[in-house]
Design a protein around this motif. Structure first.
Motif, PDB file in Angstrom:
ATOM      1  N   THR A 276       0.836  -1.200   0.000  1.00 36.29           N
ATOM      2  CA  THR A 276       0.000   0.000   0.000  1.00 36.29           C
ATOM      3  C   THR A 276       0.869   1.248   0.000  1.00 36.29           C
ATOM      4  O   THR A 276       1.845   1.338   0.751  1.00 36.29           O
ATOM      5  N   ALA A 277       0.534   2.213  -0.844  1.00 37.51           N
ATOM      6  CA  ALA A 277       1.199   3.516  -0.866  1.00 37.51           C
ATOM      7  C   ALA A 277       0.149   4.572  -0.556  1.00 37.51           C
ATOM      8  O   ALA A 277      -0.862   4.676  -1.258  1.00 37.51           O
ATOM      9  N   LEU A 278       0.381   5.344   0.506  1.00 37.20           N
ATOM     10  CA  LEU A 278      -0.598   6.320   0.967  1.00 37.20           C
ATOM     11  C   LEU A 278      -0.221   7.734   0.526  1.00 37.20           C
ATOM     12  O   LEU A 278       0.952   8.078   0.428  1.00 37.20           O
ATOM     13  N   GLY A 279      -1.261   8.525   0.269  1.00 34.08           N
ATOM     14  CA  GLY A 279      -1.048   9.939  -0.005  1.00 34.08           C
ATOM     15  C   GLY A 279      -0.282  10.227  -1.282  1.00 34.08           C
ATOM     16  O   GLY A 279       0.578  11.110  -1.301  1.00 34.08           O
ATOM     17  N   ILE A 280      -0.603   9.514  -2.362  1.00 30.45           N
ATOM     18  CA  ILE A 280       0.073   9.730  -3.640  1.00 30.45           C
ATOM     19  C   ILE A 280      -0.616  10.877  -4.382  1.00 30.45           C
ATOM     20  O   ILE A 280      -1.824  10.845  -4.616  1.00 30.45           O
ATOM     21  N   THR A 281       0.153  11.882  -4.764  1.00 32.17           N
ATOM     22  CA  THR A 281      -0.398  13.075  -5.408  1.00 32.17           C
ATOM     23  C   THR A 281      -0.368  12.939  -6.923  1.00 32.17           C
ATOM     24  O   THR A 281       0.666  12.599  -7.508  1.00 32.17           O
ATOM     25  N   VAL A 282      -1.508  13.185  -7.551  1.00 31.95           N
ATOM     26  CA  VAL A 282      -1.628  13.210  -9.002  1.00 31.95           C
ATOM     27  C   VAL A 282      -1.859  14.660  -9.419  1.00 31.95           C
ATOM     28  O   VAL A 282      -2.765  15.323  -8.913  1.00 31.95           O
ATOM     29  N   VAL A 283      -1.025  15.140 -10.342  1.00 31.52           N
ATOM     30  CA  VAL A 283      -1.063  16.538 -10.771  1.00 31.52           C
ATOM     31  C   VAL A 283      -1.733  16.633 -12.128  1.00 31.52           C
ATOM     32  O   VAL A 283      -1.512  15.794 -13.011  1.00 31.52           O
ATOM     33  N   ALA A 284      -2.565  17.643 -12.307  1.00 33.27           N
ATOM     34  CA  ALA A 284      -3.288  17.831 -13.569  1.00 33.27           C
ATOM     35  C   ALA A 284      -2.325  17.939 -14.739  1.00 33.27           C
ATOM     36  O   ALA A 284      -1.299  18.616 -14.662  1.00 33.27           O
ATOM     37  N   ALA A 285      -2.663  17.220 -15.828  1.00 34.34           N
ATOM     38  CA  ALA A 285      -1.901  17.261 -17.085  1.00 34.34           C
ATOM     39  C   ALA A 285      -0.459  16.823 -16.906  1.00 34.34           C
ATOM     40  O   ALA A 285       0.407  17.197 -17.698  1.00 34.34           O
ATOM     41  N   ASN A 286      -0.189  16.004 -15.881  1.00 35.48           N
ATOM     42  CA  ASN A 286       1.159  15.515 -15.636  1.00 35.48           C
ATOM     43  C   ASN A 286       1.133  14.024 -15.351  1.00 35.48           C
ATOM     44  O   ASN A 286       0.086  13.431 -15.078  1.00 35.48           O
ATOM     45  N   LYS A 287       2.319  13.411 -15.387  1.00 32.83           N
ATOM     46  CA  LYS A 287       2.462  11.984 -15.147  1.00 32.83           C
ATOM     47  C   LYS A 287       3.187  11.757 -13.820  1.00 32.83           C
ATOM     48  O   LYS A 287       4.255  12.317 -13.579  1.00 32.83           O
ATOM     49  N   THR A 288       2.576  10.945 -12.959  1.00 38.49           N
ATOM     50  CA  THR A 288       3.194  10.562 -11.685  1.00 38.49           C
ATOM     51  C   THR A 288       3.694   9.129 -11.810  1.00 38.49           C
ATOM     52  O   THR A 288       2.942   8.238 -12.192  1.00 38.49           O
ATOM     53  N   THR A 289       4.982   8.904 -11.489  1.00 42.57           N
ATOM     54  CA  THR A 289       5.567   7.568 -11.572  1.00 42.57           C
ATOM     55  C   THR A 289       5.641   6.949 -10.180  1.00 42.57           C
ATOM     56  O   THR A 289       6.165   7.565  -9.249  1.00 42.57           O
ATOM     57  N   LEU A 290       5.104   5.738 -10.048  1.00 42.39           N
ATOM     58  CA  LEU A 290       5.075   5.046  -8.767  1.00 42.39           C
ATOM     59  C   LEU A 290       5.381   3.574  -9.003  1.00 42.39           C
ATOM     60  O   LEU A 290       4.569   2.844  -9.580  1.00 42.39           O
ATOM     61  N   ASP A 291       6.575   3.117  -8.584  1.00 41.39           N
ATOM     62  CA  ASP A 291       6.993   1.726  -8.753  1.00 41.39           C
ATOM     63  C   ASP A 291       6.753   0.942  -7.471  1.00 41.39           C
ATOM     64  O   ASP A 291       6.773   1.499  -6.360  1.00 41.39           O
ATOM     65  N   PHE A 292       6.569  -0.374  -7.619  1.00 43.69           N
ATOM     66  CA  PHE A 292       6.362  -1.271  -6.480  1.00 43.69           C
ATOM     67  C   PHE A 292       7.237  -2.512  -6.621  1.00 43.69           C
ATOM     68  O   PHE A 292       7.389  -3.045  -7.730  1.00 43.69           O
ATOM     69  N   GLU A 293       7.807  -2.959  -5.513  1.00 42.55           N
ATOM     70  CA  GLU A 293       8.529  -4.236  -5.479  1.00 42.55           C
ATOM     71  C   GLU A 293       7.800  -5.162  -4.491  1.00 42.55           C
ATOM     72  O   GLU A 293       7.675  -4.839  -3.300  1.00 42.55           O
ATOM     73  N   LEU A 294       7.290  -6.267  -4.988  1.00 36.63           N
ATOM     74  CA  LEU A 294       6.490  -7.177  -4.171  1.00 36.63           C
ATOM     75  C   LEU A 294       7.344  -8.321  -3.647  1.00 36.63           C
ATOM     76  O   LEU A 294       8.292  -8.776  -4.306  1.00 36.63           O
ATOM     77  N   GLU A 295       6.995  -8.784  -2.440  1.00 31.52           N
ATOM     78  CA  GLU A 295       7.665  -9.916  -1.832  1.00 31.52           C
ATOM     79  C   GLU A 295       6.693 -11.090  -1.717  1.00 31.52           C
ATOM     80  O   GLU A 295       5.492 -10.892  -1.476  1.00 31.52           O
ATOM     81  N   VAL A 296       7.213 -12.298  -1.884  1.00 35.75           N
ATOM     82  CA  VAL A 296       6.385 -13.494  -1.758  1.00 35.75           C
ATOM     83  C   VAL A 296       5.946 -13.656  -0.310  1.00 35.75           C
ATOM     84  O   VAL A 296       6.752 -13.504   0.620  1.00 35.75           O
ATOM     85  N   LEU A 297       4.652 -13.947  -0.126  1.00 33.73           N
ATOM     86  CA  LEU A 297       4.123 -14.157   1.216  1.00 33.73           C
ATOM     87  C   LEU A 297       4.428 -15.580   1.636  1.00 33.73           C
ATOM     88  O   LEU A 297       4.017 -16.548   0.996  1.00 33.73           O
ATOM     89  N   GLU A 298       5.214 -15.722   2.704  1.00 31.06           N
ATOM     90  CA  GLU A 298       5.602 -17.062   3.169  1.00 31.06           C
ATOM     91  C   GLU A 298       4.396 -17.781   3.759  1.00 31.06           C
ATOM     92  O   GLU A 298       3.623 -17.185   4.493  1.00 31.06           O
TER      93      GLU A 298
END
Length: 298
Positions: A276-298
């Protein structure tokens, strides 16, 4: 062969770019240029091979100052058959539907006329679907606030075609053999791209020191501070084979983003930890880049 288990959610986007004449930038120009493009978010292909729609006409309602809504004129934007497999368009890939000049002014309603709607399953089964009203009166899409076309300026409108709600499977949705048909109930919403932005990024995992992309991860967008319930999701997308996802037409603002993935094969089920990523800001007429790295659930 590994099978990816998805929460079925799909959004189709019709991107309307209203572009001013290139010869000059005079705001007093009476015309701008209207370009309508079609795109689609990633879709779980394990059961459905094609989702076909023939768009044969698009109209826009001009909303002049003091105009009675019941008597407002409609402008014909396109009148030719264009068959599209919605599953061919993913992660920002578009196809142009309309590219024409339109009078400068305010537009508050678009009508999209469709026919020839069908679903093709991966086993070759074809279901032809009835169009409730789209072929006669068009699918009505209201724009609030109205989209304004100024001469010599650019305005953009995005129509999100919610395919998961529009193509409703009957029978057992988890098994192609258990599906008995589909109902077509078109659902489209509009976003003004002059006040909206794009969220994009990569979904990966660390496999013994090697970073590899993950296909089929579901990226869900929620209003900031809300509970993460499926019905509260604003929109979703799925990462493709490169791990990339793209969500268009998000109104400028702050959101919470949830990423989840379960990969199922004949011998095992691999579940990744939900991120989960909280409080991600999206700006009008712009591109927001947000990457995620997932871990295997044991």
């Amino acid at each position: 062969m590994m099978k990816i288990k998805f929460i079925p959610l799909l959004f189709l986007s019709l991107s309307l770019a209203l572009i001013g004449c290139s010869s000059d930038n005079n705001k007093d120009n009476e015309f701008g240029r209207l370009s309508i493009k079609l795109t689609d978010a990633p879709f779980p292909h394990d059961l459905v091979a094609e989702a076909n729609v023939t768009i044969f006409k698009i109209e826009a309602r001009s909303k002049g100052e003091g105009t009675d809504e019941n008597n407002a004129p409609y402008l014909l934007l396109m009148e030719e058959e264009m068959e599209v497999n919605l599953l061919d368009l993913t992660n920002g890939i578009t196809t142009t539907l309309v590219n024409t000049e339109v009078p400068a002014g305010s537009y508050d309603l678009f009508r999209v006329y469709v026919k020839g709607v069908n679903i093709v399953l991966t086993d070759g089964t074809v279901y032809d679907l009835k169009v409730p009203s789209g072929a006669e009166s068009g699918i009505k899409v209201f724009v609030e606030p109205n989209i304004i076309v100024d001469g010599g300026l650019t305005a953009d409108l995005l129509l999100d075609f919610d395919v998961s709600k529009s193509f409703v499977a009957k029978g057992n949705r988890k098994d192609a053999g258990g599906i008995t048909g589909f109902n077509f109930k078109p659902v489209i919403k509009a976003s003004n791209l002059s006040t909206a932005g794009t969220l994009t990024g990569m979904i990966t995992t660390d496999n013994g020191g090697e970073i590899i992309p993950l296909k089929g991860a579901q990226v869900s967008i929620f209003p900031e501070g809300t509970e993460f319930l499926e019905d509260d999701s604003i929109t979703s997308a799925f990462s493709d084979e490169t791990g990339m996802y793209t969500i268009l037409g998000l109104e400028a603002g702050t959101y919470d983003v949830v990423v989840a993935l379960i990969v199922e094969s004949e011998t095992e089920i691999i579940e990744y930890k939900t991120v989960t990523a909280l409080g991600i800001t999206v700006v009008a007429a712009n591109k927001t880049t947000l990457d995620f790295e997932l871990e295997v659930l044991e």
